[in-house]
Design an enzyme around this catalytic site. Structure first.
Site, PDB file in Angstrom:
ATOM      1  N   ASP A  39       7.398   2.077   4.264  1.00  0.00           N
ATOM      2  CA  ASP A  39       6.821   3.408   4.061  1.00  0.00           C
ATOM      3  C   ASP A  39       5.305   3.311   3.874  1.00  0.00           C
ATOM      4  O   ASP A  39       4.808   2.502   3.112  1.00  0.00           O
ATOM      5  CB  ASP A  39       7.458   4.061   2.837  1.00  0.00           C
ATOM      6  CG  ASP A  39       7.271   5.567   2.813  1.00  0.00           C
ATOM      7  OD1 ASP A  39       6.128   6.029   2.965  1.00  0.00           O
ATOM      8  OD2 ASP A  39       8.270   6.288   2.652  1.00  0.00           O
ATOM      9  N   SER A  80       7.046  11.785   4.409  1.00  0.00           N
ATOM     10  CA  SER A  80       8.113  10.792   4.568  1.00  0.00           C
ATOM     11  C   SER A  80       9.458  11.415   4.913  1.00  0.00           C
ATOM     12  O   SER A  80      10.269  10.786   5.595  1.00  0.00           O
ATOM     13  CB  SER A  80       8.246   9.950   3.295  1.00  0.00           C
ATOM     14  OG  SER A  80       7.103   9.158   3.096  1.00  0.00           O
ATOM     15  N   THR A 133      12.985   8.835   2.221  1.00  0.00           N
ATOM     16  CA  THR A 133      13.448   8.030   3.353  1.00  0.00           C
ATOM     17  C   THR A 133      14.942   7.730   3.294  1.00  0.00           C
ATOM     18  O   THR A 133      15.679   8.102   4.209  1.00  0.00           O
ATOM     19  CB  THR A 133      12.625   6.749   3.483  1.00  0.00           C
ATOM     20  OG1 THR A 133      11.249   7.099   3.696  1.00  0.00           O
ATOM     21  CG2 THR A 133      13.103   5.914   4.673  1.00  0.00           C
ATOM     22  N   GLU A 250      14.351   0.099   3.168  1.00  0.00           N
ATOM     23  CA  GLU A 250      12.989   0.611   3.063  1.00  0.00           C
ATOM     24  C   GLU A 250      12.193  -0.125   1.989  1.00  0.00           C
ATOM     25  O   GLU A 250      12.625  -0.245   0.846  1.00  0.00           O
ATOM     26  CB  GLU A 250      12.995   2.102   2.712  1.00  0.00           C
ATOM     27  CG  GLU A 250      11.568   2.671   2.652  1.00  0.00           C
ATOM     28  CD  GLU A 250      11.462   3.992   1.915  1.00  0.00           C
ATOM     29  OE1 GLU A 250      10.565   4.780   2.282  1.00  0.00           O
ATOM     30  OE2 GLU A 250      12.247   4.231   0.965  1.00  0.00           O
ATOM     31  N   ASP A 255       3.800   2.505   0.314  1.00  0.00           N
ATOM     32  CA  ASP A 255       3.266   3.866   0.370  1.00  0.00           C
ATOM     33  C   ASP A 255       2.616   4.270  -0.950  1.00  0.00           C
ATOM     34  O   ASP A 255       1.542   4.884  -0.973  1.00  0.00           O
ATOM     35  CB  ASP A 255       4.418   4.821   0.706  1.00  0.00           C
ATOM     36  CG  ASP A 255       4.020   6.283   0.657  1.00  0.00           C
ATOM     37  OD1 ASP A 255       3.220   6.705   1.499  1.00  0.00           O
ATOM     38  OD2 ASP A 255       4.522   7.003  -0.223  1.00  0.00           O
ATOM     39  N   HIS A 259      -1.134   5.651  -1.846  1.00  0.00           N
ATOM     40  CA  HIS A 259      -1.436   6.909  -2.544  1.00  0.00           C
ATOM     41  C   HIS A 259      -2.323   6.667  -3.764  1.00  0.00           C
ATOM     42  O   HIS A 259      -3.208   7.482  -4.067  1.00  0.00           O
ATOM     43  CB  HIS A 259      -0.142   7.591  -2.997  1.00  0.00           C
ATOM     44  CG  HIS A 259       0.555   8.352  -1.915  1.00  0.00           C
ATOM     45  ND1 HIS A 259      -0.026   9.416  -1.261  1.00  0.00           N
ATOM     46  CD2 HIS A 259       1.799   8.209  -1.369  1.00  0.00           C
ATOM     47  CE1 HIS A 259       0.823   9.903  -0.360  1.00  0.00           C
ATOM     48  NE2 HIS A 259       1.931   9.187  -0.404  1.00  0.00           N
ATOM     49  N   ASP A 297       7.122   5.224   8.722  1.00  0.00           N
ATOM     50  CA  ASP A 297       7.115   6.664   8.963  1.00  0.00           C
ATOM     51  C   ASP A 297       5.711   7.210   9.187  1.00  0.00           C
ATOM     52  O   ASP A 297       5.507   8.165   9.922  1.00  0.00           O
ATOM     53  CB  ASP A 297       7.785   7.394   7.800  1.00  0.00           C
ATOM     54  CG  ASP A 297       7.318   6.899   6.433  1.00  0.00           C
ATOM     55  OD1 ASP A 297       6.428   6.026   6.371  1.00  0.00           O
ATOM     56  OD2 ASP A 297       7.853   7.383   5.418  1.00  0.00           O
ATOM     57  N   HIS A 298       4.700   6.582   8.566  1.00  0.00           N
ATOM     58  CA  HIS A 298       3.311   7.036   8.659  1.00  0.00           C
ATOM     59  C   HIS A 298       2.443   6.023   7.926  1.00  0.00           C
ATOM     60  O   HIS A 298       2.942   5.112   7.263  1.00  0.00           O
ATOM     61  CB  HIS A 298       3.139   8.419   8.018  1.00  0.00           C
ATOM     62  CG  HIS A 298       3.609   8.474   6.600  1.00  0.00           C
ATOM     63  ND1 HIS A 298       2.909   7.931   5.547  1.00  0.00           N
ATOM     64  CD2 HIS A 298       4.754   8.981   6.052  1.00  0.00           C
ATOM     65  CE1 HIS A 298       3.574   8.099   4.425  1.00  0.00           C
ATOM     66  NE2 HIS A 298       4.715   8.727   4.705  1.00  0.00           N
ATOM     67  N   HIS A 333      -1.715  10.920   3.432  1.00  0.00           N
ATOM     68  CA  HIS A 333      -1.282  10.281   4.668  1.00  0.00           C
ATOM     69  C   HIS A 333      -2.337  10.438   5.748  1.00  0.00           C
ATOM     70  O   HIS A 333      -3.227  11.296   5.647  1.00  0.00           O
ATOM     71  CB  HIS A 333       0.029  10.899   5.163  1.00  0.00           C
ATOM     72  CG  HIS A 333       1.150  10.789   4.187  1.00  0.00           C
ATOM     73  ND1 HIS A 333       2.348  11.456   4.342  1.00  0.00           N
ATOM     74  CD2 HIS A 333       1.269  10.091   3.020  1.00  0.00           C
ATOM     75  CE1 HIS A 333       3.147  11.167   3.332  1.00  0.00           C
ATOM     76  NE2 HIS A 333       2.517  10.349   2.510  1.00  0.00           N
TER      77      HIS A 333
END
Length: 375
Positions: A39, A80, A133, A250, A255, A259, A297-298, A333
């Protein structure tokens, strides 16, 4: 050689060619699929393994590599939930959507599709099992924040093995339901203490591990090899009767490091994910019938590997090109294209540049899970 003999040879050649083509197709059809999602991971995050890991990154073991575009149905930058639903159900949907289409109707997930084909399924995450996710692979809700409702969706029983955090969404609920007891009544062997070993769950019909109240600890807080160990345990459990299986694991917290604009958090989690890749590739190489797909996912944080910032004696700042530093451009993101790495039967299908929801269609195409059932 007369015409009759020529015709006989030609027909024999064509039959042989058809047979060879058919056999080749069968050989390229994977029995199992392992989808690994990191992620919030773009190319710069992946690159940290090449600069900060003490050993050779497992990303180097892939030969088939593609790129995906990650926009959601109505926005250029996905979240996500929409990103995972693109993977799990093959549809572009709105941000925050869990297993529903852009018009909020329920869509069949790859877990549900595989289960209907007698394929065993497993989900593992370093987040809560109800998080965006993993939740998108079994849940159907219009908002990712509906954790209690997503937890109830797990009672459908399509997931044969799961390991993650999120216990509070099963036992500390506003409706006072004890979903752990309800899962146990549905033949799940539920453990809320430790991952354990295969011998402890070998005889169980289904197995689930809820090992934290919410998310699992960070790597820096002592999570250890949970992702690798849980995935290896899932493989053993799901394949115990020589059944085909689908697993999604995952690396959720890469991620979160993005952030937080916390480079060390991100790097620790990415290296853990690379170790997971190594364990899965070791299995796939030995097995020979397993497709491994690794993607994200990004990207999160607008993360960059740049020259380290240093200061001269007079206080002026300069870029030291002999040292790799890190920087971020956002706390959210980004829209950057995301790499896809594939190994095993059918892996050639994942080369090129395509939309994120094609991950789903490519998996079901190479496995044959998209074929119409005849029984």
């Amino acid at each position: 050689m007369n015409f009759k003999n020529i015709s006989t040879v030609f027909i024999a050649f064509m039959l042989f060619s058809c047979s060879t083509t058919k056999n080749t197709a069968q050989l390229n059809k994977p029995k199992n699929v392992i989808l690994l999602i990191s992620d919030g991971t773009g190319l710069s995050q992946i690159s940290t393994a090449f600069y900060f890991k003490d050993s050779k990154p497992n990303y180097t073991r892939f030969k088939n590599i593609g790129l995906i575009k990650t926009s959601s149905a109505g926005q250029e930058i996905t979240d996500s939930a929409a990103g995972a639903t693109a993977f799990s159900a093959g549809v572009k949907t709105f941000n925050s959507a869990i297993g529903v289409a852009n018009d909020s109707t329920v869509v069949e997930t790859i877990v549900e599709l595989a289960s209907s084909r007698n394929v065993k399924t497993g989900l593992i995450a370093s987040s809560s099992i109800t998080h965006a996710t993993p939740g998108s692979f079994f849940g159907h809700q219009i908002n990712r924040g509906m954790a209690d409702e997503i937890a109830v969706d797990l009672l459908a029983g399509k997931v044969d093995f799961f390991a993650a955090g999120g216990l509070k969404y099963f036992t500390e609920r506003k409706d006072k339901r004890d979903l752990v007891k309800e899962l146990t009544a549905l033949n799940y062997d539920i453990n809320t203490v430790a991952l354990g070993n295969f011998a402890e769950i070998k005889a169980s019909q289904k197995a689930g591990f809820l090992l934290a109240s919410d998310q699992m600890p960070k790597m820096s807080e002592g999570r250890g090899d949970f992702l690798s160990d849980a995935t290896e345990l899932g493989i053993k459990f799901l394949s115990k009767d020589n059944a085909p299986f689908f697993i999604m694991t995952e690396g959720s917290q890469i991620d979160w490091g993005g952030h937080n604009n916390d480079a060390q958090y991100l790097i620790d989690e990415l290296i853990d994910f690379d170790n997971l890749i190594g364990k899965v590739l070791d299995y796939a190489e030995k097995d020979g019938n397993t497709l491994v797909v690794v993607t994200s996912d990004h990207e999160t944080g607008g993360f960059t590997l740049s020259a380290q910032k240093k200061k001269k004696a007079d206080g002026t700042e300069y870029d030291d090109y002999s040292k790799v530093g890190t920087s971020f451009s956002t706390g959210g993101h980004s829209a950057t294209l995301i790499p896809v790495f594939a190994y095993g039967p059918g892996s050639e299908e994942f080369n090129g540049v395509y939309e994120n929801n094609e991950i789903f269609s490519k998996i079901v195409k190479v496995t044959g899970w998209d074929a119409v059932k005849t029984n």
